[in-house]
Design a protein around this motif. Structure first.
Motif, PDB file in Angstrom:
ATOM      1  N   ILE A 149      39.031  -5.638  18.388  1.00 36.13           N
ATOM      2  CA  ILE A 149      38.912  -4.654  17.321  1.00 36.13           C
ATOM      3  C   ILE A 149      40.294  -4.488  16.714  1.00 36.13           C
ATOM      4  O   ILE A 149      41.282  -4.338  17.440  1.00 36.13           O
ATOM      5  CB  ILE A 149      38.381  -3.311  17.854  1.00 36.13           C
ATOM      6  N   ALA A 150      40.345  -4.540  15.393  1.00 34.27           N
ATOM      7  CA  ALA A 150      41.640  -4.459  14.711  1.00 34.27           C
ATOM      8  C   ALA A 150      41.515  -3.561  13.483  1.00 34.27           C
ATOM      9  O   ALA A 150      40.417  -3.329  12.967  1.00 34.27           O
ATOM     10  CB  ALA A 150      42.097  -5.848  14.299  1.00 34.27           C
ATOM     11  N   GLU A 151      42.656  -3.102  13.032  1.00 33.90           N
ATOM     12  CA  GLU A 151      42.698  -2.332  11.791  1.00 33.90           C
ATOM     13  C   GLU A 151      42.780  -3.324  10.639  1.00 33.90           C
ATOM     14  O   GLU A 151      43.502  -4.326  10.702  1.00 33.90           O
ATOM     15  CB  GLU A 151      43.930  -1.428  11.792  1.00 33.90           C
ATOM     16  N   TYR A 152      42.012  -3.044   9.579  1.00 32.56           N
ATOM     17  CA  TYR A 152      42.016  -3.925   8.423  1.00 32.56           C
ATOM     18  C   TYR A 152      41.760  -3.102   7.171  1.00 32.56           C
ATOM     19  O   TYR A 152      40.703  -2.449   7.062  1.00 32.56           O
ATOM     20  CB  TYR A 152      40.958  -5.016   8.568  1.00 32.56           C
ATOM     21  N   LYS A 153      42.725  -3.104   6.261  1.00 30.42           N
ATOM     22  CA  LYS A 153      42.625  -2.371   4.993  1.00 30.42           C
ATOM     23  C   LYS A 153      42.238  -0.910   5.207  1.00 30.42           C
ATOM     24  O   LYS A 153      41.356  -0.384   4.543  1.00 30.42           O
ATOM     25  CB  LYS A 153      41.642  -3.060   4.050  1.00 30.42           C
ATOM     26  N   GLY A 154      42.848  -0.286   6.192  1.00 26.26           N
ATOM     27  CA  GLY A 154      42.617   1.131   6.451  1.00 26.26           C
ATOM     28  C   GLY A 154      41.376   1.437   7.259  1.00 26.26           C
ATOM     29  O   GLY A 154      41.106   2.595   7.572  1.00 26.26           O
ATOM     30  N   GLY A 155      40.613   0.442   7.614  1.00 27.77           N
ATOM     31  CA  GLY A 155      39.399   0.653   8.403  1.00 27.77           C
ATOM     32  C   GLY A 155      39.427  -0.180   9.672  1.00 27.77           C
ATOM     33  O   GLY A 155      40.432  -0.797  10.016  1.00 27.77           O
ATOM     34  N   GLU A 156      38.298  -0.186  10.333  1.00 30.15           N
ATOM     35  CA  GLU A 156      38.184  -0.937  11.577  1.00 30.15           C
ATOM     36  C   GLU A 156      37.443  -2.241  11.318  1.00 30.15           C
ATOM     37  O   GLU A 156      36.500  -2.283  10.528  1.00 30.15           O
ATOM     38  CB  GLU A 156      37.403  -0.096  12.587  1.00 30.15           C
ATOM     39  N   ALA A 157      37.875  -3.296  11.990  1.00 31.38           N
ATOM     40  CA  ALA A 157      37.227  -4.602  11.852  1.00 31.38           C
ATOM     41  C   ALA A 157      37.026  -5.193  13.240  1.00 31.38           C
ATOM     42  O   ALA A 157      37.758  -4.890  14.176  1.00 31.38           O
ATOM     43  CB  ALA A 157      38.079  -5.535  11.005  1.00 31.38           C
ATOM     44  N   ILE A 158      36.001  -6.029  13.354  1.00 30.47           N
ATOM     45  CA  ILE A 158      35.719  -6.714  14.610  1.00 30.47           C
ATOM     46  C   ILE A 158      35.923  -8.209  14.389  1.00 30.47           C
ATOM     47  O   ILE A 158      35.334  -8.799  13.485  1.00 30.47           O
ATOM     48  CB  ILE A 158      34.289  -6.434  15.086  1.00 30.47           C
ATOM     49  N   ALA A 159      36.768  -8.788  15.230  1.00 33.77           N
ATOM     50  CA  ALA A 159      37.040 -10.228  15.167  1.00 33.77           C
ATOM     51  C   ALA A 159      36.459 -10.874  16.426  1.00 33.77           C
ATOM     52  O   ALA A 159      36.735 -10.432  17.538  1.00 33.77           O
ATOM     53  CB  ALA A 159      38.543 -10.474  15.091  1.00 33.77           C
ATOM     54  N   LYS A 160      35.631 -11.898  16.224  1.00 33.13           N
ATOM     55  CA  LYS A 160      35.028 -12.623  17.346  1.00 33.13           C
ATOM     56  C   LYS A 160      35.411 -14.084  17.273  1.00 33.13           C
ATOM     57  O   LYS A 160      35.198 -14.748  16.266  1.00 33.13           O
ATOM     58  CB  LYS A 160      33.489 -12.537  17.296  1.00 33.13           C
ATOM     59  N   LEU A 161      35.981 -14.569  18.357  1.00 31.39           N
ATOM     60  CA  LEU A 161      36.341 -15.974  18.477  1.00 31.39           C
ATOM     61  C   LEU A 161      35.455 -16.576  19.555  1.00 31.39           C
ATOM     62  O   LEU A 161      35.489 -16.138  20.705  1.00 31.39           O
ATOM     63  CB  LEU A 161      37.818 -16.140  18.847  1.00 31.39           C
ATOM     64  N   THR A 162      34.653 -17.557  19.181  1.00 35.83           N
ATOM     65  CA  THR A 162      33.739 -18.220  20.115  1.00 35.83           C
ATOM     66  C   THR A 162      34.205 -19.644  20.344  1.00 35.83           C
ATOM     67  O   THR A 162      34.427 -20.383  19.393  1.00 35.83           O
ATOM     68  CB  THR A 162      32.295 -18.215  19.568  1.00 35.83           C
ATOM     69  N   LEU A 163      34.346 -20.011  21.611  1.00 33.76           N
ATOM     70  CA  LEU A 163      34.681 -21.385  21.980  1.00 33.76           C
ATOM     71  C   LEU A 163      33.457 -22.051  22.580  1.00 33.76           C
ATOM     72  O   LEU A 163      32.700 -21.413  23.312  1.00 33.76           O
ATOM     73  CB  LEU A 163      35.805 -21.419  23.029  1.00 33.76           C
ATOM     74  N   TYR A 164      33.301 -23.323  22.289  1.00 35.83           N
ATOM     75  CA  TYR A 164      32.208 -24.108  22.861  1.00 35.83           C
ATOM     76  C   TYR A 164      32.609 -25.560  22.890  1.00 35.83           C
ATOM     77  O   TYR A 164      33.524 -25.976  22.211  1.00 35.83           O
ATOM     78  CB  TYR A 164      30.903 -23.886  22.095  1.00 35.83           C
ATOM     79  N   GLN A 165      31.930 -26.324  23.721  1.00 32.83           N
ATOM     80  CA  GLN A 165      32.175 -27.760  23.793  1.00 32.83           C
ATOM     81  C   GLN A 165      31.007 -28.485  23.175  1.00 32.83           C
ATOM     82  O   GLN A 165      29.858 -28.222  23.503  1.00 32.83           O
ATOM     83  CB  GLN A 165      32.349 -28.219  25.250  1.00 32.83           C
ATOM     84  N   SER A 166      31.322 -29.406  22.259  1.00 30.10           N
ATOM     85  CA  SER A 166      30.230 -30.141  21.615  1.00 30.10           C
ATOM     86  C   SER A 166      29.904 -31.391  22.377  1.00 30.10           C
ATOM     87  O   SER A 166      30.531 -31.777  23.300  1.00 30.10           O
ATOM     88  CB  SER A 166      30.611 -30.505  20.185  1.00 30.10           C
TER      89      SER A 166
END
Length: 166
Positions: A149-166
């Motif tokens: 969870i991060a601050e972005y443009k005065g509001g809250e934002a959720i960043a999701k990083l998904t790793l997978y193997q192809s």
């Protein structure tokens, strides 16, 4: 003169039958233990792979959300001169220019700079702006997701990083 009948002892036949039965039971038990052992090793290897993926995802997500990158103005210079990428303007606050540069970055370079070259990734950012990067996971395969969870443009934002193997 009488005929003597030779009687063949049956004890020898009994030993062969007992030995055959014992060998059969041993082979069944050995096969069962081998299957059990192999599946246990396979499961441990799978759990180890997921653990490693989880660690890499968390490190990369932490780097993206809390680091400005190296150099700090990486979004303004030639990508070949960048050592690491981060989206933070200040700690836990995402810089819109860095987010846009990450979104438009070459996929292979992004993997290398996030130190996740052995995995594929997808990145979803949901805040005032909706941003995606990487490749979506289209197959039903193992994956791990690190969320920040991060601050972005005065509001809250959720960043999701998904790793997978192809």
């Amino acid at each position: 003169t009488g005929l003597y009948c030779l009687k063949i002892p049956e004890k020898g036949q009994s030993v062969i039958l007992d030995f055959s039965l014992a060998a059969f039971i041993f082979l069944i038990a050995f096969a069962a233990l081998t299957v059990y052992w192999t599946s246990g090793i396979s499961e441990k290897a799978h759990q180890s792979k997921l653990f490693e993926m989880n660690q890499k995802a968390n490190i990369a997500a932490e780097m993206l959300s809390k680091s400005p990158g190296n150099p700090e103005n990486w979004e303004e210079i030639n990508i070949n001169d960048v050592n690491s990428i981060g989206l933070a303007g200040t700690e836990n606050s995402v810089n819109p220019q860095k987010l846009n540069a990450f979104k438009n970055m070459d996929y292979g370079k992004a993997r290398r700079l996030l130190n996740i070259s052995e995995y594929d990734f997808s990145f979803d950012f949901n805040g005032t702006d909706q941003v995606t990067a990487g490749l979506p996971n289209s197959a039903d395969i193992d994956n791990v997701t690190a969320t920040r969870i991060a601050e972005y443009k005065g509001g809250e934002a959720i960043a999701k990083l998904t790793l997978y193997q192809s």
